[in-house]
Motif scaffolding. Structure first.
Motif, mmCIF file in Angstrom:
data_model
loop_
_atom_site.group_PDB
_atom_site.id
_atom_site.type_symbol
_atom_site.label_atom_id
_atom_site.label_comp_id
_atom_site.label_asym_id
_atom_site.label_seq_id
_atom_site.Cartn_x
_atom_site.Cartn_y
_atom_site.Cartn_z
ATOM 1 N N GLY A 131 36.235 36.253 33.660
ATOM 2 C CA GLY A 131 37.460 35.654 33.109
ATOM 3 C C GLY A 131 37.951 36.750 33.256
ATOM 4 N N GLY A 132 38.935 36.540 32.611
ATOM 5 C CA GLY A 132 40.107 37.206 32.278
ATOM 6 C C GLY A 132 40.858 37.402 34.356
ATOM 7 N N PRO A 133 42.385 37.687 34.170
ATOM 8 C CA PRO A 133 42.700 37.223 35.053
ATOM 9 C C PRO A 133 42.361 38.114 36.190
ATOM 10 C CG PRO A 133 44.775 37.850 33.066
ATOM 11 C CD PRO A 133 43.467 38.129 32.882
ATOM 12 N N LEU A 134 41.397 39.299 36.119
ATOM 13 C CA LEU A 134 41.175 40.341 37.283
ATOM 14 C C LEU A 134 39.536 39.180 37.537
ATOM 15 C CD1 LEU A 134 40.179 43.350 36.663
ATOM 16 C CD2 LEU A 134 41.335 42.521 38.357
ATOM 17 N N GLY A 135 38.907 38.654 36.435
ATOM 18 C CA GLY A 135 37.676 37.343 37.063
ATOM 19 C C GLY A 135 37.732 36.400 37.902
ATOM 20 N N ILE A 136 39.269 35.929 36.926
ATOM 21 C CA ILE A 136 39.488 34.577 37.708
ATOM 22 C C ILE A 136 39.796 34.689 38.394
ATOM 23 C CG2 ILE A 136 41.169 32.641 37.720
ATOM 24 C CD1 ILE A 136 40.738 33.210 34.382
ATOM 25 N N ALA A 137 41.185 35.425 39.197
ATOM 26 C CA ALA A 137 41.501 35.459 40.463
ATOM 27 C C ALA A 137 40.256 35.989 41.308
ATOM 28 C CB ALA A 137 42.774 37.026 40.772
ATOM 29 N N GLY A 194 34.310 42.193 35.224
ATOM 30 C CA GLY A 194 32.548 42.420 34.218
ATOM 31 C C GLY A 194 32.798 43.736 33.308
ATOM 32 N N LEU A 195 33.249 45.324 34.553
ATOM 33 C CA LEU A 195 33.823 46.166 33.110
ATOM 34 C C LEU A 195 34.195 46.020 32.366
ATOM 35 C CD1 LEU A 195 32.866 49.070 35.903
ATOM 36 C CD2 LEU A 195 31.387 48.063 34.426
ATOM 37 N N GLU A 196 35.538 45.208 32.255
ATOM 38 C CA GLU A 196 37.003 45.062 31.460
ATOM 39 C C GLU A 196 36.705 44.366 31.141
ATOM 40 O OE1 GLU A 196 40.192 44.271 33.396
ATOM 41 O OE2 GLU A 196 40.911 46.129 34.105
ATOM 42 N N PHE A 201 48.055 33.900 43.250
ATOM 43 C CA PHE A 201 46.615 34.493 42.855
ATOM 44 C C PHE A 201 47.311 35.290 41.161
ATOM 45 C CE2 PHE A 201 43.485 34.498 46.221
ATOM 46 C CZ PHE A 201 42.875 34.302 45.785
ATOM 47 N N VAL A 202 47.954 35.746 41.031
ATOM 48 C CA VAL A 202 48.532 36.466 40.083
ATOM 49 C C VAL A 202 49.184 34.960 38.995
ATOM 50 C CG1 VAL A 202 50.094 36.781 38.475
ATOM 51 C CG2 VAL A 202 49.559 38.060 40.711
ATOM 52 N N LEU A 239 45.108 30.115 33.811
ATOM 53 C CA LEU A 239 43.910 29.674 33.373
ATOM 54 C C LEU A 239 43.550 31.072 32.881
ATOM 55 C CD1 LEU A 239 41.141 29.324 36.300
ATOM 56 C CD2 LEU A 239 41.557 27.298 34.686
ATOM 57 N N ALA A 240 44.097 31.923 32.904
ATOM 58 C CA ALA A 240 43.641 32.965 31.695
ATOM 59 C C ALA A 240 44.692 32.779 30.629
ATOM 60 C CB ALA A 240 43.979 34.196 32.386
#
Lengths: 486, 226
Positions: free
Chosen positions: A319-325, A400-402, A474-475, A481-482
């Motif tokens: 999740g988070g913006p990174l995961g979803i994008a 994942g790390l974040e 993407f943003v 979603l986020a």
């Protein structure tokens, strides 16, 4: 404008399928399906651009065009077009010319059902659309009518029907949980459920989400519910393998993503995410184990699909913006890349007359045009730079790390390396095997090579350079979603 | 909420119907004759139709009468007829090599019910519905789900597997009538039709199995492994 486009996108394959059934001529069916797929692809791209303005509802809120759905439509439209071009060349070799109209009618129908599932705004109707995709594609999987394809079709329909009956139970539980808030009768739209979610009973919401996750997860091919996937993907005609892998799996993943936002709103998101991450890691593990010791060329591709669905599940799970994008980007990359891989596998299989990896050799010398393309695809699908998949997998690892999933990130990285070695080792054998073997050139028609170019070119471009419009899109997706996350 | 406002009489009628349909699932589990499965599934569908009508009466949901009629017609008549046609064509009257004896299957089924009861009890408690029909409905729904899966796992005739899937569906449908009687009719009708299409597709596939694999037993489906 948007409504008209959605209607055109649905009508094109519907009309093509209906005409195929009425006219029953192979040549015409081929042209109709190709035309329909072209229309679908063009409207899909346009709709993706239009979806950036926020969700739009049509026909009494039964139809929705939102960012997530539009992205699945985009993947489906592109894969449908590529597979249609490919099947013009490929299906003539199958030797079922009398029944080719059946194939194209089902093919167009299959695309239609996937597109339908992506725009359904009602959780119940979404379930029905997914069920319909199974019914139509079963007959495509069994199209070649060999004992193996019928076996694959039977396993497919039994396992997936049983699996998504769990999703129906989960859907029902969500409706029940919502009825404590919204009253006994309400339209089960996604936003109604999301609105009711904060007041849902957490125990019921967890139970419902897990049922839905296992149910649609069966259709997505997440391990350990993936048992149907390698059989169905390996026994269906190559264009259908591409559709199953590149379009259908995303259509079912969409359901999981939509329910995940509801689980988030019901404040049971962290458990839901952990479950999704666990399924993702399991899929990667199963994918890695079976890729390393695989003997069938299309089964190799099929297990690679299990692996990539695992990666996408991990992206959404982190999740988070990174995961979803990252997950959405990976969806598109995987759709394009896996289509090219299945096309290549189909070509090689037909030319060599065997499904066994051991029987395929000297591809580098024997197929000077297709060989390098397929190899480039193989390098791309294992996540090597400079292709798009490298980027999306890296983004998911960072997410994942974040988000504090260190164990899953470590497992993902390790398994991706194992898969990289295992997958490319098979290609080494097929390309640079012993030199004294048969050196007759592999005959592949231009219809069968063109879609591989079309699939790989955007992958390379997107791996190196992102247009600013895509970035903005993407943003927007990630924030849409986020935004509802805890 | 319907389940909390039932009179004792209505509650007992609904409970009785739910329990009868669970018993019918056990009939399927305890038999090895395909015809028995068929009668059991047909009877179960009629019980569910009666349940829809009963819920319609006590909860004042007139649209449930339509659902009851459609359930009786489609699930109680058309579906069994479709399956009967398949059985007649197949020349297979019973399960031949049981993976699990019917008697052991019954015990396994009982364990499924106990597990379902535990889950239903906990969910019911957390919703404040302990002691109402909801707990029973949940129990029956989950047990029929598990029994359906058990049938899929321990029976290998193609037809038993189709009927196992129908038990899964019946369980959900039954639970839906009691727990969410207000569910929009459109959805329920579409699901009913969907089921018919599913069974028609299964029928076609079974014929392909006979023609191209030469057997309808899943034990003979072992070409694709690894």
């Amino acid at each position: 404008m948007t409504a008209a486009l959605i209607l055109i996108m649905m009508l094109a394959p519907a009309i093509a399928a209906a005409t195929c059934v009425v006219v029953r001529r192979a040549q015409l069916a081929e042209i109709l399906n190709l035309a329909a797929s072209l229309i679908v692809a063009v409207t899909a791209v346009t709709l993706t651009v239009l979806s950036a303005d926020g969700p739009r509802y049509f026909w009494n809120h039964y139809i929705v065009l939102d960012l997530t759905g539009a992205w699945v439509i985009l993947c489906t439209g592109l894969v449908y077009l590529l597979a249609s071009i490919f099947s013009v060349g490929y299906m003539r070799l199958v030797g079922e010319n009398d029944r080719l109209w059946v194939f194209y009618a089902l093919f167009a129908g299959f695309a239609l059902t996937i597109l339908l599932s992506a725009v359904m705004n009602n959780a119940g109707l979404y379930w029905i659309a997914i069920e319909l995709t199974t019914l139509v594609s079963t007959f495509l999987v069994g199209f070649e009518r060999g004992p193996e394809s019928i076996e694959a079709a039977w396993k497919y329909i039994i396992i997936v029907s049983a699996g998504i009956s769990l999703a129906l139970l989960g859907t029902l539980f969500f409706y029940w949980a919502g009825s404590f808030v919204l009253g006994p009768t309400y339209d089960m739209t996604w936003e109604a459920l999301r609105a009711a979610a904060p007041k849902m009973n957490p125990a019921l919401a967890v139970l419902a989400f897990l049922l839905v996750l296992v149910g649609y997860g069966t259709k997505v091919g997440l391990a350990p519910m993936h048992a149907w996937l390698p059989d169905a993907h390996s026994e269906s005609p190559a264009p259908i393998s591409a559709m199953l892998s590149g379009a259908l799996l995303n259509g079912a993943m969409l359901g999981i993503v939509r329910y995940l936002t509801i689980a988030d709103a019901a404040t049971v998101g962290s458990l839901a995410r952990t479950a999704l991450v666990a399924f993702g890691v399991a899929s990667l593990l199963v994918g890695a184990l079976f890729i390393v010791r695989q003997e069938g060329i299309k089964r190799l591709m099929a297990y690679s699909s299990v692996e990539h669905m695992g990666v996408i599940a991990l992206g959404f799970g982190f999740g988070g913006p990174l995961g979803i994008a990252g997950a959405f980007y990976h969806m598109l990359n995987h759709s394009l890349n896996k289509s090219a891989m299945f096309f290549g596998a189909g070509n090689v299989m037909r030319a060599c007359g065997s499904k066994e990896i051991a029987a395929i050799h000297g591809v580098w010398r024997r197929a000077p045009v297709m060989g390098p393309l397929w190899l480039a695809g193989a390098v791309a699908i294992t996540g090597a730079p400079p292709f798009g998949l490298f980027l999306s997998e890296l983004v998911i690892l960072r997410a994942g790390l974040e988000r504090g999933f260190a164990w899953a990130t470590a497992a993902m990285a390790a398994l991706l390396i194992v898969i990289f070695i295992g997958f490319l080792n098979h290609f080494r054998g097929m390309y640079f095997g012993d030199a004294e073997s048969d050196a007759s050139p592999l005959k592949v028609s231009a219809w069968c090579i063109a879609p591989m170019w079309l699939a790989l070119a955007p992958l390379l471009v997107l791996g190196l350079w992102w247009p600013s419009g895509l970035w903005a899109h993407f943003v927007a997706v990630a924030h849409a979603l986020a935004g509802v996350q805890p | 909420m319907l389940v909390t406002s039932l009179t004792p009489f209505a509650a007992s009628i609904i409970s009785l119907l739910a329990i009868v349909s669970l018993m019918l699932a056990f009939v399927m589990l305890g038999s090895r004759w395909l015809n028995n499965y068929l009668y059991a599934i047909a009877a179960e569908s009629w019980v569910i139709a009666a349940l829809s009508a009963a819920v319609g009466v006590v909860g004042h949901y007139p649209e449930l009468y339509v659902i009851a009629a459609l359930t009786a017609l489609f699930r109680g008549v058309v579906l069994p007829w479709l399956i009967w046609r398949i059985i007649r064509r197949l020349n297979v009257a019973r399960e031949i090599h049981e993976i699990l004896q019917p008697s052991s299957a019954l015990v396994a089924g009982a364990l499924c019910v106990i597990f379902s009861l535990t889950v239903a009890y906990h969910v019911g408690q957390s919703l404040g519905l302990a002691g109402t029909v909801a707990v029973l409905a949940l129990t029956v729904m989950l047990s029929m789900k598990l029994i359906g899966f058990l049938m899929l796992a321990v029976r290998h005739e193609a037809l038993s597997q189709i009927l196992g899937l129908l038990v899964l569906e019946n369980g959900i449908f039954l639970g839906a009538q009691i727990l969410v009687p207000g569910m929009p009719m459109l959805i329920e009708i579409v699901i009913l039709f969907d089921l018919l299409i599913v069974v028609a597709c299964f029928g076609m596939l079974v014929q392909y199995l006979v023609a191209h694999v030469g057997s309808t037993s899943s034990l003979d489906l072992k070409r694709l492994v690894g």
